[in-house]
Design a protein around this motif. Structure first.
Motif, PDB file in Angstrom:
ATOM      1  N   PRO A 176      84.702  96.062  47.143  1.00  0.00           N
ATOM      2  CA  PRO A 176      84.551  95.986  45.687  1.00  0.00           C
ATOM      3  C   PRO A 176      83.384  96.848  45.208  1.00  0.00           C
ATOM      4  CG  PRO A 176      83.658  94.020  46.711  1.00  0.00           C
ATOM      5  CD  PRO A 176      84.345  94.788  47.806  1.00  0.00           C
ATOM      6  N   ALA A 177      83.553  97.462  44.055  1.00  0.00           N
ATOM      7  CA  ALA A 177      82.473  98.247  43.456  1.00  0.00           C
ATOM      8  C   ALA A 177      81.337  97.326  43.021  1.00  0.00           C
ATOM      9  CB  ALA A 177      82.997  99.022  42.254  1.00  0.00           C
ATOM     10  N   VAL A 178      80.122  97.842  43.120  1.00  0.00           N
ATOM     11  CA  VAL A 178      78.953  97.150  42.583  1.00  0.00           C
ATOM     12  C   VAL A 178      78.732  97.688  41.171  1.00  0.00           C
ATOM     13  CG1 VAL A 178      76.484  96.707  42.824  1.00  0.00           C
ATOM     14  CG2 VAL A 178      77.927  96.899  44.865  1.00  0.00           C
ATOM     15  N   PRO A 179      78.771  96.855  40.143  1.00  0.00           N
ATOM     16  CA  PRO A 179      78.566  97.368  38.782  1.00  0.00           C
ATOM     17  C   PRO A 179      77.277  98.182  38.687  1.00  0.00           C
ATOM     18  CG  PRO A 179      79.276  95.082  38.718  1.00  0.00           C
ATOM     19  CD  PRO A 179      79.009  95.398  40.160  1.00  0.00           C
ATOM     20  N   THR A 180      77.345  99.307  38.004  1.00  0.00           N
ATOM     21  CA  THR A 180      76.182 100.197  37.917  1.00  0.00           C
ATOM     22  C   THR A 180      74.965  99.472  37.373  1.00  0.00           C
ATOM     23  OG1 THR A 180      77.587 102.150  37.634  1.00  0.00           O
ATOM     24  CG2 THR A 180      75.304 102.327  36.887  1.00  0.00           C
ATOM     25  N   ASP A 181      75.153  98.645  36.348  1.00  0.00           N
ATOM     26  CA  ASP A 181      74.017  97.915  35.773  1.00  0.00           C
ATOM     27  C   ASP A 181      73.384  96.983  36.809  1.00  0.00           C
ATOM     28  OD1 ASP A 181      74.420  99.169  33.384  1.00  0.00           O
ATOM     29  OD2 ASP A 181      75.389  97.463  32.396  1.00  0.00           O
ATOM     30  N   GLN A 182      74.207  96.354  37.633  1.00  0.00           N
ATOM     31  CA  GLN A 182      73.669  95.459  38.659  1.00  0.00           C
ATOM     32  C   GLN A 182      72.955  96.258  39.744  1.00  0.00           C
ATOM     33  OE1 GLN A 182      76.494  92.670  40.289  1.00  0.00           O
ATOM     34  NE2 GLN A 182      74.908  91.412  41.214  1.00  0.00           N
ATOM     35  N   PHE A 183      73.516  97.400  40.124  1.00  0.00           N
ATOM     36  CA  PHE A 183      72.864  98.264  41.106  1.00  0.00           C
ATOM     37  C   PHE A 183      71.481  98.689  40.609  1.00  0.00           C
ATOM     38  CE2 PHE A 183      71.678 102.306  42.891  1.00  0.00           C
ATOM     39  CZ  PHE A 183      72.112 102.288  44.215  1.00  0.00           C
ATOM     40  N   LEU A 184      71.409  99.184  39.373  1.00  0.00           N
ATOM     41  CA  LEU A 184      70.131  99.661  38.837  1.00  0.00           C
ATOM     42  C   LEU A 184      69.128  98.521  38.689  1.00  0.00           C
ATOM     43  CD1 LEU A 184      71.432 102.138  36.100  1.00  0.00           C
ATOM     44  CD2 LEU A 184      70.592 102.671  38.396  1.00  0.00           C
ATOM     45  N   ALA A 185      69.603  97.361  38.243  1.00  0.00           N
ATOM     46  CA  ALA A 185      68.711  96.205  38.104  1.00  0.00           C
ATOM     47  C   ALA A 185      68.167  95.782  39.464  1.00  0.00           C
ATOM     48  CB  ALA A 185      69.451  95.052  37.435  1.00  0.00           C
ATOM     49  N   ALA A 186      69.029  95.796  40.487  1.00  0.00           N
ATOM     50  CA  ALA A 186      68.598  95.401  41.831  1.00  0.00           C
ATOM     51  C   ALA A 186      67.508  96.337  42.353  1.00  0.00           C
ATOM     52  CB  ALA A 186      69.797  95.405  42.778  1.00  0.00           C
ATOM     53  N   VAL A 187      67.721  97.632  42.194  1.00  0.00           N
ATOM     54  CA  VAL A 187      66.747  98.615  42.671  1.00  0.00           C
ATOM     55  C   VAL A 187      65.412  98.441  41.943  1.00  0.00           C
ATOM     56  CG1 VAL A 187      66.203 101.079  42.683  1.00  0.00           C
ATOM     57  CG2 VAL A 187      68.458 100.295  43.436  1.00  0.00           C
ATOM     58  N   LYS A 188      65.464  98.289  40.635  1.00  0.00           N
ATOM     59  CA  LYS A 188      64.227  98.120  39.860  1.00  0.00           C
ATOM     60  C   LYS A 188      63.497  96.836  40.245  1.00  0.00           C
ATOM     61  CE  LYS A 188      65.739 100.680  35.746  1.00  0.00           C
ATOM     62  NZ  LYS A 188      66.076 100.577  34.306  1.00  0.00           N
ATOM     63  N   GLN A 189      64.249  95.761  40.466  1.00  0.00           N
ATOM     64  CA  GLN A 189      63.607  94.499  40.857  1.00  0.00           C
ATOM     65  C   GLN A 189      62.886  94.621  42.195  1.00  0.00           C
ATOM     66  OE1 GLN A 189      66.086  90.903  40.533  1.00  0.00           O
ATOM     67  NE2 GLN A 189      67.291  91.921  38.951  1.00  0.00           N
ATOM     68  N   VAL A 190      63.516  95.293  43.145  1.00  0.00           N
ATOM     69  CA  VAL A 190      62.899  95.446  44.466  1.00  0.00           C
ATOM     70  C   VAL A 190      61.643  96.310  44.380  1.00  0.00           C
ATOM     71  CG1 VAL A 190      63.230  96.408  46.782  1.00  0.00           C
ATOM     72  CG2 VAL A 190      65.035  95.047  45.728  1.00  0.00           C
ATOM     73  N   VAL A 191      61.700  97.381  43.595  1.00  0.00           N
ATOM     74  CA  VAL A 191      60.521  98.234  43.435  1.00  0.00           C
ATOM     75  C   VAL A 191      59.398  97.462  42.754  1.00  0.00           C
ATOM     76  CG1 VAL A 191      59.599 100.301  42.331  1.00  0.00           C
ATOM     77  CG2 VAL A 191      61.859 100.370  43.395  1.00  0.00           C
ATOM     78  N   ALA A 192      59.709  96.770  41.668  1.00  0.00           N
ATOM     79  CA  ALA A 192      58.673  96.043  40.934  1.00  0.00           C
ATOM     80  C   ALA A 192      58.054  94.937  41.783  1.00  0.00           C
ATOM     81  CB  ALA A 192      59.270  95.453  39.651  1.00  0.00           C
ATOM     82  N   ALA A 193      58.887  94.231  42.547  1.00  0.00           N
ATOM     83  CA  ALA A 193      58.379  93.122  43.365  1.00  0.00           C
ATOM     84  C   ALA A 193      57.510  93.613  44.510  1.00  0.00           C
ATOM     85  CB  ALA A 193      59.548  92.304  43.910  1.00  0.00           C
TER      86      ALA A 193
END
Length: 341
Positions: A92-109
């Motif tokens: 299944p595709a990962v929604p682009t918004d979820q992908f970008l949110a995940a990456v930003k959360q990991v960087v910020a954390a």
């Protein structure tokens, strides 16, 4: 604040950081996902990722600018490529918004692990999509895990922007035409291990693969894409093939070659016996950025590019690309995404 590490001497090695992101797909939908701690996954022993290679991944970096801000380079392109890979493996595709949110959360954390500006180090992010759950037959998984983890890294090739010797992997193929070569999936990298080991043991940075049909045209370097500058100084050329990964770095360099260097950028077949038509060559990718190719050894012949140093166009492309990534050069609209930490 940043942690106290020897930033300028980091290798390209795994380091467990405090946080990663996990999301699960089941019954036709992704859950909300979120940050979790730890560096270990628990999978059912029959998960298709373990047996049948139903696994795709991405690689991108977070950069610290001179002002201390943190930015990503074209993460939307990573999201799109992951979903192309997922489609190839019936995931299944990962929604682009979820992908970008995940990456930003990991960087910020994990912001304290984003290396300081000027050290040459970056925070490398690895989004991973795998088939999990009970599934012993050869079939797509019924459940999936999308995870993103990170680590600070230095140069992929030792020395960074240093001319490196490569050899042609004449007796190995990386991927077949119309197979999964154009996707960023685990099996392609498993297929490159033998040739890479042989190259390293014989003093080369990596192996260069030829096309799997005629064994005549350059396809990829083991862990990066290939590019070259023609001897007339007019063209940036890179292999055209259905079995090579569509590198985001390569595509960006093609754009910069045209807009910054005034070259024509062309995807074309590059014959291994046509190296005399090339003035400069390099390997490019997220991990490597640009590694200038000093020479290519093919059979009993060593072809050196120029005087063996870094070519002027390669240097200009590197300076421009890294300048954009580090916030020192203004890039095209949409290439840079800021992370609030």
């Amino acid at each position: 604040m940043t942690v106290n590490l020897d930033w300028e001497n980091l290798g390209f090695d795994y380091m467990e950081l405090p946080y990663r992101y996990d999301a699960h797909w089941k019954d036709g939908a992704w859950d909300e996902g979120g940050l979790v701690q730890g560096g270990s996954l628990t999978l059912n022993i029959s998960s298709p990722a373990l047996h049948y290679g139903q696994s795709a991944f991405e690689g991108l970096k977070a950069y610290r600018t001179k002002s201390g801000a943190i930015q990503l380079f074209r993460p939307d392109q990573n999201a799109a490529r992951l979903n192309r890979s997922a489609s190839q493996l019936l995931m299944p595709a990962v929604p682009t918004d979820q992908f970008l949110a995940a990456v930003k959360q990991v960087v910020a954390a994990n912001a304290e692990y984003v290396p300081p500006y000027g050290t040459g180090a970056t925070l490398y992010l690895r989004p991973l999509l795998i088939g999990v759950g009970e599934n012993i037959g050869v079939a797509p998984a019924k459940e999936y895990l999308f995870t993103v983890f990170a680590m600070p890294v230095g140069a992929y090739y030792k020395g960074g922007m240093v001319p490196t010797k490569f050899m042609v992997a004449e007796t190995y193929d990386r991927a077949a035409h119309f197979g999964t070569g154009q996707s960023k999936v685990g099996g392609n990298y498993a297929a490159s291990l033998q040739a890479g080991k042989y190259a390293h043991e014989h003093g080369f940075g990596d192996a260069i693969y030829l096309d799997p049909i005629e064994h005549r045209y350059i396809e990829e370097v083991g862990s990066a894409n290939f590019f070259a500058i023609t001897k007339d100084g007019r063209k940036f050329v890179t292999p055209k093939s259905p079995s090579i990964l569509q590198s985001i770095t390569r595509r960006s360099l093609m754009d910069l070659a045209t807009s910054v260097c005034g070259l024509a950028a062309e995807e074309t077949r590059i014959p291994i016996d046509g190296l005399n038509d090339l003035a400069e060559a390099g390997a490019c990718g997220t991990a490597a950025v640009i590694t200038p190719i000093q020479s290519i050894t093919y059979r009993d012949h060593v072809h050196q590019f120029g005087d063996g140093g870094v070519g002027p166009i390669t240097q200009k492309l590197y300076d421009t690309l890294v300048g954009i990534q580090n916030g020192d050069v203004e890039g095209p609209a949409g290439w840079v995404v800021t992370v609030e930490a």
